[in-house]
Design a protein around this motif. Structure first.
Motif, short mmCIF file in Angstrom:
data_model
loop_
_atom_site.label_atom_id
_atom_site.label_comp_id
_atom_site.label_asym_id
_atom_site.label_seq_id
_atom_site.Cartn_x
_atom_site.Cartn_y
_atom_site.Cartn_z
N GLY A 101 0.82 -1.20 0.00
CA GLY A 101 0.00 0.00 0.00
C GLY A 101 0.86 1.25 0.00
N GLN A 102 0.20 2.38 -0.25
CA GLN A 102 0.84 3.69 -0.21
C GLN A 102 -0.19 4.69 0.26
OE1 GLN A 102 3.04 5.71 0.40
NE2 GLN A 102 4.41 5.73 -1.41
N GLN A 103 0.26 5.82 0.74
CA GLN A 103 -0.69 6.86 1.15
C GLN A 103 -1.44 7.41 -0.07
OE1 GLN A 103 -1.60 7.69 4.29
NE2 GLN A 103 -0.36 5.86 4.72
N ALA A 104 -2.50 8.15 0.20
CA ALA A 104 -3.36 8.64 -0.88
C ALA A 104 -2.56 9.45 -1.89
CB ALA A 104 -4.49 9.49 -0.30
N ARG A 105 -3.00 9.39 -3.13
CA ARG A 105 -2.27 10.06 -4.21
C ARG A 105 -2.14 11.57 -3.95
NH1 ARG A 105 -6.14 7.65 -8.71
NH2 ARG A 105 -7.49 7.70 -6.86
N THR A 106 -3.15 12.15 -3.34
CA THR A 106 -3.11 13.60 -3.09
C THR A 106 -2.10 13.99 -2.02
OG1 THR A 106 -4.96 13.27 -1.56
CG2 THR A 106 -5.48 14.01 -3.82
N GLY A 127 14.06 -4.29 -9.13
CA GLY A 127 14.41 -3.38 -10.21
C GLY A 127 13.85 -3.76 -11.56
N ALA A 128 13.57 -5.05 -11.77
CA ALA A 128 13.04 -5.46 -13.07
C ALA A 128 11.65 -4.88 -13.33
CB ALA A 128 12.98 -6.99 -13.15
N PHE A 129 10.87 -4.71 -12.25
CA PHE A 129 9.55 -4.09 -12.41
C PHE A 129 9.02 -3.63 -11.06
CE2 PHE A 129 4.97 -3.76 -12.92
CZ PHE A 129 4.86 -3.12 -14.14
N VAL A 130 9.01 -2.32 -10.84
CA VAL A 130 8.37 -1.73 -9.66
C VAL A 130 7.63 -0.49 -10.13
CG1 VAL A 130 10.57 -0.61 -9.05
CG2 VAL A 130 8.70 -0.69 -7.38
N GLN A 131 6.32 -0.46 -9.92
CA GLN A 131 5.49 0.64 -10.41
C GLN A 131 4.42 0.99 -9.39
OE1 GLN A 131 5.92 2.41 -13.20
NE2 GLN A 131 7.62 1.17 -13.98
N THR A 132 4.05 2.26 -9.39
CA THR A 132 2.94 2.74 -8.57
C THR A 132 1.72 2.96 -9.46
OG1 THR A 132 4.41 3.84 -7.01
CG2 THR A 132 2.12 4.58 -7.06
N ALA A 133 0.60 2.36 -9.07
CA ALA A 133 -0.65 2.55 -9.81
C ALA A 133 -1.22 3.93 -9.50
CB ALA A 133 -1.64 1.47 -9.43
N MET A 134 -1.62 4.66 -10.51
CA MET A 134 -2.15 6.01 -10.32
C MET A 134 -3.57 6.17 -10.87
SD MET A 134 0.25 7.40 -8.62
CE MET A 134 -0.18 9.15 -8.60
N ILE A 161 0.22 0.38 -4.53
CA ILE A 161 -1.15 0.83 -4.80
C ILE A 161 -1.59 1.82 -3.72
CG2 ILE A 161 -3.49 0.07 -5.35
CD1 ILE A 161 -2.41 -2.78 -5.60
N PRO A 162 -1.72 3.10 -4.06
CA PRO A 162 -2.19 4.08 -3.07
C PRO A 162 -3.54 3.67 -2.48
CG PRO A 162 -1.30 5.18 -5.00
CD PRO A 162 -1.37 3.72 -5.34
N ASN A 163 -3.73 4.00 -1.19
CA ASN A 163 -4.93 3.49 -0.50
C ASN A 163 -6.23 4.05 -1.07
OD1 ASN A 163 -4.99 6.08 0.63
ND2 ASN A 163 -4.07 5.41 2.56
N ASP A 164 -6.21 5.28 -1.58
CA ASP A 164 -7.45 5.84 -2.13
C ASP A 164 -7.83 5.21 -3.46
OD1 ASP A 164 -5.18 7.11 -3.25
OD2 ASP A 164 -6.42 8.80 -3.94
N LEU A 165 -6.83 4.69 -4.18
CA LEU A 165 -7.11 4.04 -5.47
C LEU A 165 -7.76 2.67 -5.29
CD1 LEU A 165 -6.75 4.13 -8.59
CD2 LEU A 165 -4.54 3.00 -8.23
N GLN A 166 -7.44 1.99 -4.19
CA GLN A 166 -7.89 0.62 -4.01
C GLN A 166 -9.41 0.48 -3.99
OE1 GLN A 166 -5.86 -0.85 -0.46
NE2 GLN A 166 -3.98 0.23 -1.11
N ASP A 167 -10.12 1.51 -3.51
CA ASP A 167 -11.58 1.46 -3.43
C ASP A 167 -12.27 2.19 -4.58
OD1 ASP A 167 -11.91 -0.11 -1.09
OD2 ASP A 167 -11.34 1.62 0.14
N GLU A 168 -11.50 2.72 -5.51
CA GLU A 168 -12.07 3.36 -6.69
C GLU A 168 -12.76 2.31 -7.58
OE1 GLU A 168 -11.58 6.78 -8.36
OE2 GLU A 168 -11.68 7.19 -6.20
N PRO A 169 -13.81 2.68 -8.27
CA PRO A 169 -14.41 1.75 -9.24
C PRO A 169 -13.39 1.40 -10.32
CG PRO A 169 -15.88 3.58 -8.80
CD PRO A 169 -14.57 3.94 -8.18
#
Length: 597
Positions: A101-106, A127-134, A161-169
């Motif tokens: 998890g990560q804190q909210a995108r804002t 290092g081969a693949f690390v990404q943040t979902a936005m 995955i930021p915590n506010d994104l996890q509950d987004e539709p």
């Protein structure tokens, strides 16, 4: 309720074949845990005591199944706690996906509570693949690439995955510029070298008079091929620590492990060979391989970056071990002269005899080598053995005789303390029908393994085979480092750093529902193992072992002997006669025949 981003993540992981996730909850990952709950058990969540242990379990699960291991943690400290276990997977080339998890995108960039720069933090280990979902439409290709990269390259990947994104539709990607459409699925390729390179390797091996082989965990699916090559070449075969349970020890030319934790037979073979065939191993200690220029070398490894980094190989073959050996076998000539292999057989028999004799030497109160010596013939069929790092790894390496169908592992390249019990739990979730034995030093037990006994107590009712034994070597000493201080540095034991509290581990086991067994008499060891291995519930077997039995390498250098004697001159907190007894063993390794004088 519409499908959330968290719901899609769980659904997509399930479509990729994920059935188990090891981890610990927290508010930074609550949306994904809600999705796990709504999924109704499609993916089983295993709750650990600490996130580091979740990563170790995911690494072990990958080792014992060959499949993707998955761990999950919250933002901030939950994510940072994963790192050691993830480095274990990375350094042993295991496919593991970390979901954090990560804190909210804002709030990202605002020095917010539990906000860490996770992309930067995971960049080395994943290092081969690390990404943040936005954005919701990203999740499809992020999950697909994270999984596919992990399994195809056998690496660690991380998905933040930021915590506010996890509950987004959840939203499917649009058919528009800037969006991408990904899919599920991966088929492992057949990787073999070109015919001309195989011919070159065969020529080198056919011309060799004294061929030595070294195999590692990369040969786990190539046992029959390794045996066939060794028989054809009249070779002996040593095993890197991660390959200990790959090749059965009932083969008379299998010299056992190699290196600091290895056998004299392996050391002798490498010292006298004229040709080296190394397969599926990143064995680290080059000083235990032939001297440069002594032997011609052929190496086979699925990863090109692991070729010719320990010994200057004449022929480097990138390929799958089993497939490459199958292609190589018809090109090899059966050697008529078996004198080299017969010599190796003699060395190997002597190494086992020496190990048995050392295990039976008097100690105060119990010789730690005898613990594994008594276990070896009692190992159940198809069992899985895990070991921690430290002196117990020496006895795991030298005294257990691997049989066909068994498995075993430990933290190899990272050599981290604290992995044996989480590895054992990971093994049980990978193969609940198989017996599991963990060998643990008391230092590692106090560090974090005791807490994970609670995890085993929580879940053992799910395992169809009830044999789960944790054997603790209680010597009140961080023993491997103590002996490194003495032999490598020439310093006495530093009591402030080395002595640890005496803890009744078997009683702790009893408190949480295990069977507890305590042994301080070597004559009771055999019966204790028999009791432990037939118990219908988990067992903590605690053995009071002697810290003055040295975990010696197969050959002691004169410099190491000089360091040891220098240490004696400086004084040591232990009783003088015990230290002198250990000194006799050191000198005895240098001057055979003098060990008991």
């Amino acid at each position: 309720m519409s499908q959330t981003v968290g719901d899609f993540l769980i659904e997509r992981l399930h479509a990729w074949g994920v059935r188990k996730i090891f981890g610990y909850p927290g508010d930074g990952i609550n949306g994904v845990f809600g999705a796990l709950q709504r999924a109704g058990g499609k993916i089983e969540f295993i709750q650990v005591r600490h996130e580091e242990m979740a990563a170790f379990m995911a690494s072990a699960y990958a080792k014992f199944t060959g499949e993707l291991g998955v761990c999950i943690a919250t933002s901030g400290p939950g994510a940072s706690h994963l790192l050691t276990g993830l480095y274990d997977a990375r350094m042993d080339h295991m496919p593991v996906l970390a979901i954090v998890g990560q804190q909210a995108r804002t709030s990202i960039g605002a020095h917010y509570q539990q906000e860490l720069d996770l992309n930067a933090m995971f960049k080395d280990v994943a290092g081969a693949f690390v990404q943040t979902a936005m954005a919701p439409a990203q999740m499809r290709h992020l999950v697909d690439r994270a999984v596919r990269t992990a399994v195809s390259e056998r690496v660690v990947t991380a998905l933040i995955i930021p915590n506010d994104l996890q509950d987004e539709p959840y939203e499917e990607p649009k058919r528009a510029h800037g969006f991408t459409f990904s899919g599920i699925g991966y088929a492992r390729p057949k990787v073999v070298p070109y015919e001309r390179d195989l011919q070159e390797a065969a020529k080198i091996l056919n011309e060799g008079k004294k061929v030595a082989m070294l195999i590692g965990a990369g040969c786990v699916d190539a046992v029959d091929e390794v045996i066939a090559v060794a028989e054809k070449l009249g070779a002996g075969c040593a095993k890197a620590l991660l390959g200990k349970f790959v090749l059965p020890d009932d083969l008379p030319w299998a010299t056992g492990t190699i290196g600091l934790l290895g056998t004299e037979a392996s050391s002798n073979m490498m010292a006298e060979c004229d040709t080296l065939l190394m397969i599926g191993s990143g064995f680290p200690w080059a000083e235990f391989l032939p001297k440069e220029g002594q032997a011609r070398g052929v190496q086979i490894d699925i990863k090109g970056d692991m070729l010719s980094i320990r010994y200057p190989m004449e022929c480097n073959l990138q390929g799958d071990a089993a497939e490459t050996l199958r292609e190589l076998l018809p090109l090899l000539q059966k050697k008529a002269d078996r004198s080299w292999q017969e010599k190796i057989v003699g060395w190997t028999a002597r190494s086992w005899d020496v190990a048995a004799a050392q295990a039976k030497k008097t100690a105060h109160p119990v010789n730690p080598q005898r613990v594994t010596h008594e276990l070896s013939p009692r190992l159940p069929e198809r069992c899985i053995v895990t070991s921690d790092s430290g002196s117990c790894a020496n006895w795991y390496a030298r005294d257990l005789k691997a049989r066909r169908g068994m498995m075993g592992s430990l933290s190899g390249s990272l050599a981290s303390m604290g992995a044996a019990v989480p590895y054992a739990i990971g093994a049980k979730f990978a193969h609940p029908d198989r017996p599991v034995v963990a060998l643990v030093g008391d230092g590692a037990m106090q560090m974090n393994n005791m807490a994970e006994l609670i995890t085993a107590a929580k879940y053992h009712h799910l395992w169809s085979n009830k044999t789960f034994v944790v054997c603790v070597f209680n010597n009140e000493d961080l023993n491997q480092v103590t002996w490194e201080q003495r032999v490598m540095e020439g310093n006495p034991k530093f009591v402030a750093s080395q002595q640890i509290p005496n803890v009744p581990y078997h009683k702790f086991g009893e408190l949480i529902g295990f069977k507890g067994i305590y042994v301080d008499d070597p004559e009771n060891l055999a019966d204790a193992w028999d009791q432990a291995l037939r118990s219908d519930k988990p067992v903590v077997l605690e053995v009071k072992t002697d810290p003055e039995v040295p975990p010696l390498p197969p050959h002691i250098t004169f410099q190491q002997a000089a360091n040891f004697m220098s240490m004696l001159a400086k004084g040591d907190q232990r009783e003088k006669n015990v230290i002198l007894g250990a000194a006799r063993q050191v000198i005895g390794s240098l001057l055979p025949g003098h060990a008991d004088k």
